[in-house]
Design an enzyme around this catalytic site. Sequence first.
Site, short mmCIF file in Angstrom:
data_model
loop_
_atom_site.label_atom_id
_atom_site.label_comp_id
_atom_site.label_asym_id
_atom_site.label_seq_id
_atom_site.Cartn_x
_atom_site.Cartn_y
_atom_site.Cartn_z
N LYS A 1 -22.04 24.66 -53.01
CA LYS A 1 -20.97 25.67 -53.20
C LYS A 1 -20.71 25.87 -54.69
O LYS A 1 -20.64 27.00 -55.17
CB LYS A 1 -19.70 25.19 -52.53
CG LYS A 1 -18.45 25.98 -52.88
CD LYS A 1 -17.20 25.50 -52.18
CE LYS A 1 -16.53 24.36 -52.86
NZ LYS A 1 -15.69 24.68 -54.01
N ASN A 2 -20.59 24.76 -55.43
CA ASN A 2 -20.19 24.86 -56.84
C ASN A 2 -21.31 25.25 -57.78
O ASN A 2 -21.09 25.34 -58.99
CB ASN A 2 -19.51 23.55 -57.27
CG ASN A 2 -18.16 23.37 -56.58
OD1 ASN A 2 -17.65 24.30 -55.96
ND2 ASN A 2 -17.61 22.18 -56.66
N CYS B 1 -2.90 24.75 -57.62
CA CYS B 1 -3.29 24.54 -56.23
C CYS B 1 -2.83 23.13 -55.85
O CYS B 1 -2.19 22.45 -56.63
CB CYS B 1 -4.79 24.71 -56.06
SG CYS B 1 -5.72 23.30 -56.61
N ARG C 1 -4.11 22.97 -62.88
CA ARG C 1 -5.42 23.56 -63.15
C ARG C 1 -5.34 24.80 -64.04
O ARG C 1 -5.68 25.91 -63.64
CB ARG C 1 -6.14 23.85 -61.83
CG ARG C 1 -6.33 22.58 -61.01
CD ARG C 1 -7.04 22.82 -59.71
NE ARG C 1 -8.48 23.07 -59.94
CZ ARG C 1 -9.33 23.31 -58.93
NH1 ARG C 1 -8.87 23.38 -57.69
NH2 ARG C 1 -10.60 23.51 -59.18
N ASP D 1 -14.75 14.88 -56.60
CA ASP D 1 -14.87 15.53 -55.28
C ASP D 1 -15.34 14.58 -54.19
O ASP D 1 -15.39 14.95 -53.03
CB ASP D 1 -15.83 16.73 -55.35
CG ASP D 1 -15.25 17.85 -56.18
OD1 ASP D 1 -16.00 18.77 -56.53
OD2 ASP D 1 -14.04 17.79 -56.48
N ARG E 1 -14.01 26.15 -46.36
CA ARG E 1 -14.33 26.71 -47.68
C ARG E 1 -15.53 26.01 -48.28
O ARG E 1 -16.25 26.60 -49.09
CB ARG E 1 -13.13 26.55 -48.62
CG ARG E 1 -11.93 27.41 -48.28
CD ARG E 1 -10.86 27.26 -49.33
NE ARG E 1 -11.47 27.30 -50.64
CZ ARG E 1 -11.01 26.61 -51.69
NH1 ARG E 1 -9.95 25.86 -51.58
NH2 ARG E 1 -11.63 26.69 -52.86
#
Length: 418
Positions: A22-23, A117, A122, A306, A398
Amino acid sequence: MDKLLIEGGATLSGDVTISGAKNAALPILAATLLATEVVVISNVPHLQDVTTMLSLLQMMGVQVTVDDRLTVEIDSSEISSHEAPYELVKTMRASILVLGPLLARFGEADVSLPGGCAIGARPVNLHVAGLQAMGASVVVEDGFIKARADRLHGAHIVFDLVTVTGTENLLMAAVLADGETILENAAREPEVSDLADFLTGMGAQIKGAGSGTIIVQGVKTLVGTEYRVLPDRIETGTYLVAAAMTGGRIKALQCAPETLEAVLVKLREAGALLEIGDDWIEIDMCGRRPQSVNIRTAPYPAFPTDMQAQFCALNAIAQGVGTVTETIFENRFQHVLEMQRMGADILIDGNTAICTGVDELLAAPVMATDLRASAGLVLAGLAAKGETLVDRIYHIDRGYERIEEKLSQLGASIRRVV
Ligand code: EPZ
């Protein structure tokens, strides 16, 4: 609102195929704004965040064709808008990644401030400061970052702290800037290197990606290319921890073992037997309970933030006491509060969670608060006695492609309920 219902206790076994990262996919899709010709990107994960990024590009006038589930063809030759609206940005912070490429290619960008968030404030001050150093005028008004530049010029930028998307945004700005840009204290994550490889394939002149110092010589235009997104190291680590927590034996296929070495070190410390190939990792716990491990998150190549929630779940049922220290985000222990409701014995002391392993977690209804916290709660549910209901799993959609399918194929008793 979808929920995941998990009957804990199964020992996981079998093969799981890892999706594209994803990243890496998100900055690469944003970078297509830089190309004057069609680009084809494969191994794109089928995730909500990717859908959001493609919608954002289409709102700007980019032509997007999804060839099959994993390949997208993108034509950014004609753009009609340079704005990333709040209604999209609020659902995905990574929308900030269009700021650099829009400014570099078109000289203007209006991107809604992402806002904070669940895991922290952030801010994006380092993104803005870097673009200003490259000659952009940036004002923040009406909740938008409004950036303008006739033509960006190269600059020597030293990041106050390591920022992944900050590095990516400025890398994308630099490739079309006039002259040389040096990014120091740059992020070294594999996803940064993947973006750099993609940009190089379009004709960018980049040296040092993956190190702390990246040097870019600006070019006039970038052309089309074809590119395959690298495998997701966090998805890989998540399934390996699932095996470690359930005493199982699984093989992760189509992964990139060299990108999660810090995680593999900790899995070995937890007692896992690992066999590693070029694009696969096999973990075998031989039915044993994991040993507690001590974790300290930090920028790559150190242990990834993560994967922090997943190792809180492992430590919650491991033998012994393990500490988990979070140094990247200021509020990334919300999963701990939910795990405590399942009987976990975790004490939070500042930015450290002290986990005393219990013999058994007890199922409970829990609520996901952010993407990786929800992964941690799913893992806890796999090891808990009884039925765990994880709510608000839009967070997990997500970042994890078909998680209940992949876990079911490994023998877990898990299903999506509304
Ligand atoms: C990226 O977020 C990832 N997201 C995150 O993954 C990941 O957790 C994070 O990097 C750290 O590895 C994507 O790549 C899309 P940072 P990013 O800028 O770039 C502070 C997931 O679960 N900071 O590296 O937003 C910031 O507050 C997500 O997939 C500033 O102060 O993270 C944080 O404390 C979650 N000013 C630290 O730096 C800035 O201008 C690192 O953040 C930028 C960042």
